[in-house]
Structures are given as C-alpha cells and as structure tokens.
Design a protein around this motif. Structure first.
Motif, PDB file in Angstrom:
ATOM      1  N   THR A  58       9.971 -14.289  -1.047  1.00  8.76           N
ATOM      2  CA  THR A  58      10.458 -13.687   0.196  1.00  8.76           C
ATOM      3  C   THR A  58       9.255 -13.275   1.036  1.00  8.76           C
ATOM      4  N   PHE A  59       9.483 -13.018   2.324  1.00  2.29           N
ATOM      5  CA  PHE A  59       8.376 -12.585   3.184  1.00  2.29           C
ATOM      6  C   PHE A  59       7.819 -11.244   2.696  1.00  2.29           C
ATOM      7  N   ALA A  60       8.704 -10.388   2.173  1.00  4.48           N
ATOM      8  CA  ALA A  60       8.243  -9.109   1.606  1.00  4.48           C
ATOM      9  C   ALA A  60       7.252  -9.356   0.475  1.00  4.48           C
ATOM     10  N   GLU A  61       7.546 -10.335  -0.378  1.00  2.00           N
ATOM     11  CA  GLU A  61       6.655 -10.645  -1.501  1.00  2.00           C
ATOM     12  C   GLU A  61       5.346 -11.267  -1.028  1.00  2.00           C
ATOM     13  N   VAL A  62       5.425 -12.087   0.027  1.00  6.44           N
ATOM     14  CA  VAL A  62       4.210 -12.678   0.599  1.00  6.44           C
ATOM     15  C   VAL A  62       3.293 -11.570   1.130  1.00  6.44           C
ATOM     16  N   LEU A  63       3.876 -10.637   1.899  1.00  6.88           N
ATOM     17  CA  LEU A  63       3.081  -9.527   2.433  1.00  6.88           C
ATOM     18  C   LEU A  63       2.482  -8.688   1.306  1.00  6.88           C
ATOM     19  N   GLU A  64       3.264  -8.480   0.252  1.00  3.98           N
ATOM     20  CA  GLU A  64       2.795  -7.700  -0.892  1.00  3.98           C
ATOM     21  C   GLU A  64       1.579  -8.361  -1.538  1.00  3.98           C
ATOM     22  N   ARG A  65       1.564  -9.687  -1.543  1.00  5.89           N
ATOM     23  CA  ARG A  65       0.475 -10.420  -2.207  1.00  5.89           C
ATOM     24  C   ARG A  65      -0.767 -10.573  -1.345  1.00  5.89           C
ATOM     25  N   CYS A  66      -0.592 -10.663  -0.027  1.00  5.23           N
ATOM     26  CA  CYS A  66      -1.780 -10.995   0.770  1.00  5.23           C
ATOM     27  C   CYS A  66      -2.032 -10.073   1.961  1.00  5.23           C
ATOM     28  N   GLY A  67      -1.135  -9.125   2.218  1.00  2.00           N
ATOM     29  CA  GLY A  67      -1.331  -8.226   3.354  1.00  2.00           C
ATOM     30  C   GLY A  67      -2.143  -6.992   3.008  1.00  2.00           C
ATOM     31  N   ARG A  68      -2.442  -6.222   4.029  1.00  2.00           N
ATOM     32  CA  ARG A  68      -3.162  -4.954   3.860  1.00  2.00           C
ATOM     33  C   ARG A  68      -2.329  -3.833   4.463  1.00  2.00           C
ATOM     34  N   LEU A  69      -2.422  -2.668   3.860  1.00  2.00           N
ATOM     35  CA  LEU A  69      -1.680  -1.504   4.338  1.00  2.00           C
ATOM     36  C   LEU A  69      -2.230  -1.071   5.703  1.00  2.00           C
ATOM     37  N   PRO A  70      -1.365  -0.829   6.700  1.00  2.00           N
ATOM     38  CA  PRO A  70      -1.850  -0.422   8.026  1.00  2.00           C
ATOM     39  C   PRO A  70      -2.007   1.094   8.128  1.00  2.00           C
ATOM     40  N   LEU A  71      -3.207   1.590   7.908  1.00  2.00           N
ATOM     41  CA  LEU A  71      -3.449   3.027   8.058  1.00  2.00           C
ATOM     42  C   LEU A  71      -3.400   3.421   9.537  1.00  2.00           C
ATOM     43  N   PRO A  72      -3.057   4.673   9.845  1.00  2.00           N
ATOM     44  CA  PRO A  72      -3.066   5.116  11.243  1.00  2.00           C
ATOM     45  C   PRO A  72      -4.450   4.928  11.864  1.00  2.00           C
ATOM     46  N   PRO A  73      -4.503   4.505  13.133  1.00  2.00           N
ATOM     47  CA  PRO A  73      -5.801   4.237  13.774  1.00  2.00           C
ATOM     48  C   PRO A  73      -6.708   5.456  13.831  1.00  2.00           C
ATOM     49  N   TYR A  74      -6.121   6.666  13.934  1.00  2.00           N
ATOM     50  CA  TYR A  74      -6.968   7.864  14.070  1.00  2.00           C
ATOM     51  C   TYR A  74      -7.682   8.247  12.769  1.00  2.00           C
ATOM     52  N   LEU A  75      -7.326   7.637  11.638  1.00  2.00           N
ATOM     53  CA  LEU A  75      -8.086   7.910  10.410  1.00  2.00           C
ATOM     54  C   LEU A  75      -9.466   7.256  10.493  1.00  2.00           C
ATOM     55  N   ASN A  76      -9.542   6.142  11.249  1.00  2.00           N
ATOM     56  CA  ASN A  76     -10.833   5.546  11.570  1.00  2.00           C
ATOM     57  C   ASN A  76     -11.709   5.330  10.331  1.00  2.00           C
ATOM     58  N   ARG A  77     -11.118   4.737   9.306  1.00  2.00           N
ATOM     59  CA  ARG A  77     -11.856   4.453   8.066  1.00  2.00           C
ATOM     60  C   ARG A  77     -11.234   3.255   7.368  1.00  2.00           C
ATOM     61  N   ASP A  78     -11.938   2.741   6.374  1.00  2.00           N
ATOM     62  CA  ASP A  78     -11.428   1.616   5.600  1.00  2.00           C
ATOM     63  C   ASP A  78     -10.376   2.073   4.593  1.00  2.00           C
ATOM     64  N   LEU A  79      -9.532   1.145   4.213  1.00  2.00           N
ATOM     65  CA  LEU A  79      -8.503   1.384   3.203  1.00  2.00           C
ATOM     66  C   LEU A  79      -9.159   1.631   1.845  1.00  2.00           C
ATOM     67  N   THR A  80      -8.608   2.572   1.076  1.00  2.00           N
ATOM     68  CA  THR A  80      -9.074   2.791  -0.299  1.00  2.00           C
ATOM     69  C   THR A  80      -7.924   2.449  -1.256  1.00  2.00           C
ATOM     70  N   PRO A  81      -8.215   2.175  -2.526  1.00  2.00           N
ATOM     71  CA  PRO A  81      -7.137   1.893  -3.489  1.00  2.00           C
ATOM     72  C   PRO A  81      -6.106   3.021  -3.552  1.00  2.00           C
ATOM     73  N   GLU A  82      -6.570   4.260  -3.364  1.00  2.00           N
ATOM     74  CA  GLU A  82      -5.679   5.426  -3.424  1.00  2.00           C
ATOM     75  C   GLU A  82      -4.604   5.388  -2.342  1.00  2.00           C
ATOM     76  N   ASP A  83      -4.943   4.820  -1.175  1.00  2.00           N
ATOM     77  CA  ASP A  83      -3.984   4.779  -0.061  1.00  2.00           C
ATOM     78  C   ASP A  83      -2.706   4.026  -0.416  1.00  2.00           C
ATOM     79  N   HIS A  84      -2.791   3.060  -1.326  1.00  2.00           N
ATOM     80  CA  HIS A  84      -1.620   2.248  -1.663  1.00  2.00           C
ATOM     81  C   HIS A  84      -0.496   3.084  -2.274  1.00  2.00           C
TER      82      HIS A  84
END
Length: 403
Positions: free
Chosen positions: A156-182
């Motif tokens: 499913t598209f949900a599974e595709v996103l789960e496998r290859c997408g990245r979590l969209p953090l709010p722009p004002y955090l202004n930092r890279d994604l960390t494993p903890e964010d997931h």
C-alpha cells in the motif's frame, strides 16, 4: 461580539525568544510542565497531575491521527536530489484513509524542493524490496500534482512511505531528524495514518497518565482529523478576512456522536486544537444536514466563515441527533468531511468546555483559537509561561485552559 473577519493578526503578537522553543522532547513525556488556567487564576503543575485537575464527569477527546513519513528524497537520472513533500491525495481517492491503502499508483498534491532543477521525466527512490517513481503532472498555485508508481503490487502507499519516507518535523525546529523523533513525534494512541504534522498536545500522554484518567473516572473518546501542513501556514494578511484557512479531513464515528450526545450537560474537553476544531465542526456539520438533509457525503464541508454567518443554529443535541439520523439514511457508521473552520474571538463554542494544549506561535490561527476560548487572558497565560520557564511549541510544555 467582535467581527472575526476584521481581526488584525498584529494584535496576536508576543515575543518568543528562539531559546524558548523546545527543539527536543523531554526524556519522559509526562514530566512536562502543565499550566492550569481556571477562572483567571494560574497554577503551575506537572502533566502527570492532569487527571486530578479536570472537572468531574469530563469527557476527554483525542485525535488519533498518525503522522506519515511524507518527505521523499528522490533522485534524478543525473544524480541530483529532489525533495517531494506529500500534502494530500488527489487520485484515485481524495479520502486519506482510502488513499493510504492504494496499491500500484496514486496522485498527490505535493510541495517540491529543488523544483527548478527538475526539468522533467521520472525521479526515483530505491528502498528495500522496490523502487518508487514520481512524475510531475501539473503545477497549481503553490504546489504540484505528482503521480507516484511502484512495482510491488502488494504494498500500500502507506507501506511505501513507511519504507522510504522521512518524518516531516515542524519547520521551526530547524534541525535534522533523529531516531528518537520516530517515536516521540507520535502520540502513544496514534492509529489512523494520514497526518503530516502531529497533534502535539497529545504528545504528553503516557500509559501512566491514561491509567490515572481511568482511576479518576475521566472518560475518553477518539476522533480523527488528519493534520495538514497548513497548520504551519503563517497569516500574511493584515486582517483575517484575507487569510484562507487550510482544509483538513475529519472522520467521525457513530460511537463518538452517541458518546457526545450522552455527554450533554457535562464537560467535553478536547486534547489539542485539532480535536477542538473537529468537535466544533461536528456541530456545524449537524446544523448543515439539519437544514439540507439530502446532502451527499461529498458535500459535507464546514467553510471558513460558516459559524459566523449561519442562521440555522440548533442546540448541540439537535446537531448530534441530525448527524446520527444522517448516518442511518446513508447506511454507514462513519462520516468523512472537510473542515476549514476558523475559531477566533467572536466564536461561540457549541461542544467544548476547555482545552488541553501546548503554547503556540505568535501571529498564528492557533493563538486566535486560544483567545476565542479565554479572551484577552491569553496574554497573561503566555506572559506567565514565559516568566516561569515553560518550553514552547511542538515539543514544549502544556496547559489546561478552563474558562
């Protein structure tokens, strides 16, 4: 009553120093501060105390949407990168729940980074067991229609996103994604995939707090509003009349309508602004089907100014009963609708009697919502929070607002 269309966003400004924005979550979710505002008084608490602070017989309503990994870093044939941010589905389904279950191909409204360098053709993203391809179909105001295809027909598209997408953090955090964010940028009760931003007031809840709510006799209920990227949309117009509120998809079950009907006369308190917007939208959807019983589900929509212009204003119980009868006529147990509701000073609350929420950005529609609930005291609340080292925005501290 003030006219919300004439509200000037410059009247909803406060000074938010960069260092007060919580860039990372606390080690333990429920150890955040909780500011209780009740009848003009302020008391500092810890979030674990929430169950004892809620009014007796409260129904606490949560938004169970789940943030999807909507950011896709795709590669051109030349090797350059194009970032695609999925906003909302267009085809073959506009309904998020159905679009997430789509297999093989789909079309979404998206934002595209490095677009000028994407001259055309397919871009690719390889993931374990497959490849996702994307092609631009059309450019619309501020976004693109992107057609996605993948060869793994069983995914499913949900599974595709789960496998290859990245979590969209709010722009004002202004930092890279960390494993903890997931894990930390999801509520513990998130179950319905489709949001591109978290309903952040719910991030403070833990199993311990949920157990304490039960022990305190506080009932809970769930609805789904898929939070869109528009939640971060700045108000650029001088007055609200020229600001177009973003539309979001809301899903309402028969069970929550019945629970809300049973709750009439007792407090209903939403967890977060998205839950509040959903609950108040339920009222206006009920008013709409009461006036136009023949409406189809595709026509169920709460417009930005409906609440301020509608002549048909039934009681909350009448609106809920109208929606239950509508479900009977439609032969379904769920409603799917769009809402653009703007809750601003001048709004009369029909369903909600308080709010659990974080501290919001200056000049935001979320601040207008808080002001609609507690009036000019929003300034005192925010001054108190700033003076007492509260942390702000998505990963920040919390408040319980009881007007």
């Amino acid at each position: 009553m003030s006219d919300p269309k004439k509200l000037a966003i410059k009247d909803f400004v406060y000074d938010l120093p960069e260092e007060r924005i919580a860039k990372f979550p606390l080690p333990v979710r429920d150890q955040s501060k909780l500011l209780l505002y009740r009848q003009g008084q302020f008391i500092d608490h810890t979030f674990t105390e929430l169950p004892t602070l809620l009014p007796p017989d409260t129904l606490l309503v949560f938004n169970d949407t789940k943030v999807v990994q909507a950011r896709l870093l795709m590669q051109k044939e030349t090797g350059g990168l194009v970032e695609i941010f999925c906003l909302e589905p267009v085809a073959p389904h506009r309904e998020v729940q159905l679009a997430m279950q789509q297999t093989g191909s789909c079309t979404w409204k998206c934002l595209v980074g490095n677009n000028k360098r994407w001259k055309g053709g397919l871009v690719h993203l390889y993931f374990e067991g497959g490849v996702l391809q994307a092609e631009r179909e059309a450019q619309q105001e501020g976004h693109f229609l992107i057609h996605f295809t993948w060869r793994q027909a069983e995914l499913t598209f949900a599974e595709v996103l789960e496998r290859c997408g990245r979590l969209p953090l709010p722009p004002y955090l202004n930092r890279d994604l960390t494993p903890e964010d997931h894990t930390r940028y999801q509520t513990i009760y998130a179950s319905q995939q489709g949001a591109v931003a978290a309903p952040t007031a719910g991030l403070h809840f833990t199993d311990r707090v949920m157990d304490a709510l039960k022990a305190q006799g506080i009932d809970t209920a769930y609805l789904t509003l898929h939070v869109g990227a528009g939640t971060f949309k700045p108000v650029k117009s001088e007055t609200m009349e020229a600001h177009e509120m973003h539309a979001e998809q809301v899903y309402i079950s028969r069970s929550i309508l019945e629970r809300l009907l049973k709750q009439q006369g007792n407090p209903v308190i939403p967890v977060g602004t998205t839950s509040m917007r959903s609950l108040e939208s339920i009222y206006w959807l009920g008013a709409k089907v009461l006036a136009q019983p023949e409406l189809t589900q595709q026509e169920l929509h709460v417009s930005q100014w409906q609440a301020y212009e509608s002549i048909n204003q039934p009681t909350a119980a009448q609106a809920l009963e109208a929606l239950l009868h509508y479900l009977d006529r439609q032969g379904t147990d769920h409603l799917h609708a769009n809402t653009q509701i703007i809750i601003a000073p001048g709004y009369t609350f029909r369903m909600c009697h308080g709010l659990v929420t974080n501290f919001h950005q200056p000049e935001s529609t979320l601040l207008l919502l808080v002001s609609a609930l507690i009036g000019e005291d929003w300034r005192k609340v925010y001054q108190h929070a700033l003076a007492h080292d509260y942390r702000f925005l998505s990963y920040g501290d919390s408040s319980l607002l009881l007007p």
